[in-house]
Scaffold this motif. Structure first.
Motif, PDB file in Angstrom:
ATOM      1  N   LEU A  67       0.845  -1.196   0.000  1.00 45.71           N
ATOM      2  CA  LEU A  67       0.000   0.000   0.000  1.00 45.71           C
ATOM      3  C   LEU A  67       0.873   1.237   0.000  1.00 45.71           C
ATOM      4  CD1 LEU A  67      -2.925  -0.990   0.489  1.00 45.71           C
ATOM      5  CD2 LEU A  67      -2.914   0.416   2.525  1.00 45.71           C
ATOM      6  N   ALA A  68       0.826   2.014  -1.094  1.00 41.80           N
ATOM      7  CA  ALA A  68       1.619   3.256  -1.180  1.00 41.80           C
ATOM      8  C   ALA A  68       0.669   4.375  -1.623  1.00 41.80           C
ATOM      9  CB  ALA A  68       2.776   3.068  -2.156  1.00 41.80           C
ATOM     10  N   LEU A  69      -0.389   4.506  -0.861  1.00 45.70           N
ATOM     11  CA  LEU A  69      -1.476   5.408  -1.265  1.00 45.70           C
ATOM     12  C   LEU A  69      -1.346   6.803  -0.680  1.00 45.70           C
ATOM     13  CD1 LEU A  69      -4.399   2.844  -0.883  1.00 45.70           C
ATOM     14  CD2 LEU A  69      -3.548   3.797  -3.034  1.00 45.70           C
ATOM     15  N   GLY A  70      -0.220   7.119  -0.052  1.00 43.49           N
ATOM     16  CA  GLY A  70      -0.035   8.462   0.494  1.00 43.49           C
ATOM     17  C   GLY A  70      -1.196   8.845   1.394  1.00 43.49           C
ATOM     18  N   PRO A  71      -1.801  10.011   1.154  1.00 41.73           N
ATOM     19  CA  PRO A  71      -2.866  10.491   2.050  1.00 41.73           C
ATOM     20  C   PRO A  71      -4.141   9.662   2.011  1.00 41.73           C
ATOM     21  CG  PRO A  71      -2.581  11.975   0.171  1.00 41.73           C
ATOM     22  CD  PRO A  71      -1.459  10.991   0.111  1.00 41.73           C
ATOM     23  N   TRP A  72      -4.240   8.731   1.052  1.00 39.21           N
ATOM     24  CA  TRP A  72      -5.456   7.915   0.934  1.00 39.21           C
ATOM     25  C   TRP A  72      -5.295   6.531   1.567  1.00 39.21           C
ATOM     26  CZ3 TRP A  72      -3.691  11.069  -3.088  1.00 39.21           C
ATOM     27  CH2 TRP A  72      -4.527  12.121  -3.426  1.00 39.21           C
ATOM     28  N   ALA A  73      -4.199   6.285   2.237  1.00 38.96           N
ATOM     29  CA  ALA A  73      -3.933   4.936   2.749  1.00 38.96           C
ATOM     30  C   ALA A  73      -5.020   4.456   3.720  1.00 38.96           C
ATOM     31  CB  ALA A  73      -2.565   4.905   3.428  1.00 38.96           C
ATOM     32  N   SER A  74      -5.536   5.367   4.536  1.00 39.90           N
ATOM     33  CA  SER A  74      -6.541   4.951   5.528  1.00 39.90           C
ATOM     34  C   SER A  74      -7.833   4.461   4.876  1.00 39.90           C
ATOM     35  CB  SER A  74      -6.878   6.110   6.473  1.00 39.90           C
ATOM     36  OG  SER A  74      -5.702   6.606   7.038  1.00 39.90           O
ATOM     37  N   ASP A  75      -8.096   4.890   3.640  1.00 40.86           N
ATOM     38  CA  ASP A  75      -9.321   4.442   2.950  1.00 40.86           C
ATOM     39  C   ASP A  75      -9.331   2.923   2.801  1.00 40.86           C
ATOM     40  OD1 ASP A  75      -9.712   7.125   2.675  1.00 40.86           O
ATOM     41  OD2 ASP A  75      -9.675   7.159   0.475  1.00 40.86           O
ATOM     42  N   VAL A  76      -8.132   2.337   2.714  1.00 42.63           N
ATOM     43  CA  VAL A  76      -8.026   0.885   2.564  1.00 42.63           C
ATOM     44  C   VAL A  76      -7.774   0.211   3.911  1.00 42.63           C
ATOM     45  CG1 VAL A  76      -6.635  -0.957   1.500  1.00 42.63           C
ATOM     46  CG2 VAL A  76      -7.258   1.069   0.171  1.00 42.63           C
ATOM     47  N   LEU A  77      -6.960   0.853   4.744  1.00 48.12           N
ATOM     48  CA  LEU A  77      -6.561   0.208   6.003  1.00 48.12           C
ATOM     49  C   LEU A  77      -7.672   0.205   7.054  1.00 48.12           C
ATOM     50  CD1 LEU A  77      -2.875   1.343   6.501  1.00 48.12           C
ATOM     51  CD2 LEU A  77      -3.732  -0.922   5.900  1.00 48.12           C
ATOM     52  N   ASP A  78      -8.421   1.276   7.155  1.00 48.00           N
ATOM     53  CA  ASP A  78      -9.468   1.338   8.191  1.00 48.00           C
ATOM     54  C   ASP A  78     -10.463   0.177   8.059  1.00 48.00           C
ATOM     55  OD1 ASP A  78      -8.226   3.508   9.256  1.00 48.00           O
ATOM     56  OD2 ASP A  78      -9.793   4.971   8.800  1.00 48.00           O
ATOM     57  N   PRO A  79     -10.986  -0.086   6.829  1.00 49.46           N
ATOM     58  CA  PRO A  79     -11.914  -1.225   6.716  1.00 49.46           C
ATOM     59  C   PRO A  79     -11.269  -2.577   7.058  1.00 49.46           C
ATOM     60  CG  PRO A  79     -12.067   0.193   4.789  1.00 49.46           C
ATOM     61  CD  PRO A  79     -10.905   0.682   5.584  1.00 49.46           C
ATOM     62  N   LEU A  80      -9.936  -2.655   6.926  1.00 51.91           N
ATOM     63  CA  LEU A  80      -9.254  -3.911   7.294  1.00 51.91           C
ATOM     64  C   LEU A  80      -8.972  -3.971   8.795  1.00 51.91           C
ATOM     65  CD1 LEU A  80      -6.620  -4.153   4.378  1.00 51.91           C
ATOM     66  CD2 LEU A  80      -8.665  -5.574   4.675  1.00 51.91           C
ATOM     67  N   GLY A  81      -9.317  -2.911   9.512  1.00 53.74           N
ATOM     68  CA  GLY A  81      -9.108  -2.887  10.971  1.00 53.74           C
ATOM     69  C   GLY A  81      -7.701  -2.474  11.380  1.00 53.74           C
TER      70      GLY A  81
END
Ligand SMILES: Cc1cc2nc3c(=O)[nH]c(=O)nc-3n(C[C@H](O)[C@H](O)[C@H](O)COP(=O)(O)OP(=O)(O)OC[C@H]3O[C@@H](n4cnc5c(N)ncnc54)[C@H](O)[C@@H]3O)c2cc1C
Length: 425
Positions: free
Chosen positions: A259-273
């Motif tokens: 995951l190298a999404l810069g400022p958008w990383a939490s969009d993917v990580l939060d749903p994964l917990g």
């Protein structure tokens, strides 16, 4: 990349999926491809058009202290009254950002800043040589200029305030050159002598077009056999013991995802917990035509006024300090208007090139270190984001480090200071 029928239909397969084609993701993809892995670089937009598009273009191994929360009441009052050129904020955002800000204040204590400088040193020390090597391979040397960058101080007090940084630089064997006004004007004759002192960080390299540099690195990735695909990282999920993402050409599976999404990383990580304290420090830029034959040879920081002027292919890029606001809130480029008179006093800026101001979001952890390494509790998921003010600089050393970690090679430096577990323990 291979393809095959799996339960549920036709699925393409690769060794590694890199999500996010900013400077960080692109450098990671190049380093992984160089180690003989099949790699897909997935972005929902075009390469390099996120935060990596609009920065000041400074690649500097000389960075020591991250920008800190101000400790003196005068600066705080100016910020509170929205008179500071360095910092702006959206009032309604502050309650939501309070825990992050409290951690940022704690990390701004002098002892913590020295800790951060030491923890980040191995990455910064590799930044210029890694960029130069990658740019040579990518045929992109024309975007790099070895003139360093210049910090200008309008008052003796502001110059004296950074004595600690110069002292630490000397301890690390970095030798910036301190200049008086005439010395700085000899380097940059188009500047007006409205400052008293300057520091020339001679080891830095500046980039005349950060977007084209990222595109050149992406072309190098393609030449190594890498594949760039359109896709939405938010579709990432576990499937058949792999990581799967939906792309424009169908589902894509890999044993590992980065995951190298810069400022958008939490969009993917939060749903994964996986909850990490990522916030953004927003920043703006606008290009201006220079008046007459005026030229700038290198990026220049007006320290007290908190903006930079950088020579770019598009014109002179005026970049701002920090805005604390929600990542997706509408732009409020008041800082740019606040600092424009000081910038015009320093350099003969002509008309703006574009009708609109560019807005970007620096991905920041409160301790000003990125996260590089494994995602806690998610086997096969790797992280490389949160490079804050220095993602352009740190893209190539991050790419090398994560590629070494993912392939089981000996990492060139201890990755522990960048582990996500520092927030989850
Ligand atoms: C005003 C300003 C000045 C700066 N100056 C400098 C400087 O001089 N030197 C320096 O080193 N750094 C500087 N920086 C910081 C630097 O620009 C950033 O740290 C760096 O660009 C971050 O890169 P990145 O690859 O992590 O993120 P990004 O470039 O934002 O890349 C993230 C990518 O993820 C993609 N993405 C997002 N969501 C999804 C999704 N759901 N699916 C698929 N793809 C998705 C985006 O499209 C984007 O391409 C500056 C920043 C600003 C704002």
């Amino acid at each position: 990349m291979q393809s095959g029928w799996l339960s549920g239909g036709f699925v393409a397969q690769t060794d590694i999926i890199v999500l996010g084609a900013g400077i960080v993701g692109t450098c990671c993809a190049v380093h992984l491809a160089k180690r003989g892995l099949s790699v897909a670089l997935v972005d929902r937009g075009a390469v390099g058009e996120g935060t990596s598009y609009g920065n000041t273009g400074i690649i500097t191994g000389g960075t020591l202290f991250p920008p800190a929360f101000p400790a003196d009441w005068r600066s705080l009052l100016r910020i509170a009254l929205k008179r500071s050129p360095q910092v702006n904020y959206h009032l309604g955002f502050l309650p939501r950002a309070a825990p992050w800000l409290a951690a940022f204040v704690a990390a701004s204590r002098p002892s913590r800043l020295i800790e951060t400088a030491e923890a980040m040193r191995p990455l910064f020390a590799r930044a210029v040589p890694e960029h130069e090597a990658l740019a040579a391979e990518a045929g992109a040397e024309r975007y790099l200029s070895r003139g360093g960058w210049l910090k200008l101080y309008r008052t003796d007090a502001a110059f004296a305030a950074q004595a600690g940084e110069l002292e630490l630089a000397a301890n690390f064997g970095i030798a910036p050159v301190t200049l008086d006004r005439d010395g700085a004007l000899a380097l940059e004759p188009a500047l007006a002598g409205v400052f008293r002192r300057a520091v020339h960080w001679t080891g830095a390299v500046s980039v005349s077009n950060p977007l084209e540099l990222t595109r050149a690195y992406a072309a190098r990735f393609a030449a190594l056999g890498g594949v760039a695909l359109a896709g939405d990282a938010r579709t990432l999920r576990r499937a058949n013991g792999h990581w799967r993402v939906e792309t424009a050409v169908g589902p894509l599976d890999a044993g590992d995802a980065l995951l190298a999404l810069g400022p958008w990383a939490s969009d993917v990580l939060d749903p994964l917990g996986v909850r990490l304290p990522l916030a953004v420090k927003r920043g703006y830029h606008r290009h201006f035509r220079p008046q007459g034959n005026a030229m700038l040879g290198r990026p220049v920081l007006d320290a007290e006024n908190g903006y930079c002027l950088a020579p770019m292919e598009q014109g002179i890029r005026l970049t701002t300090g920090v805005e604390f606001a929600a990542r997706d809130a509408p732009p409020t480029p008041v800082q740019l208007a606040r600092m424009l008179p000081a910038a015009r006093q320093l350099f003969p800026l002509g008309e703006p090139v574009e009708a609109r101001t560019w807005l970007g979001a620096r991905p920041c952890f409160p301790d000003s270190r990125p996260v590089i390494g494994r995602a806690p509790g998610q086997p096969g998921l790797w992280l490389a984001f949160g490079h804050a003010h220095w993602g352009l600089t740190l893209g190539p050393p991050t790419g090398r480090l994560i590629a070494e970690m993912m392939t089981g090679a000996t990492p060139f430096c201890d990755p522990q200071p960048y582990a996500a577990e520092r927030f989850t323990r």
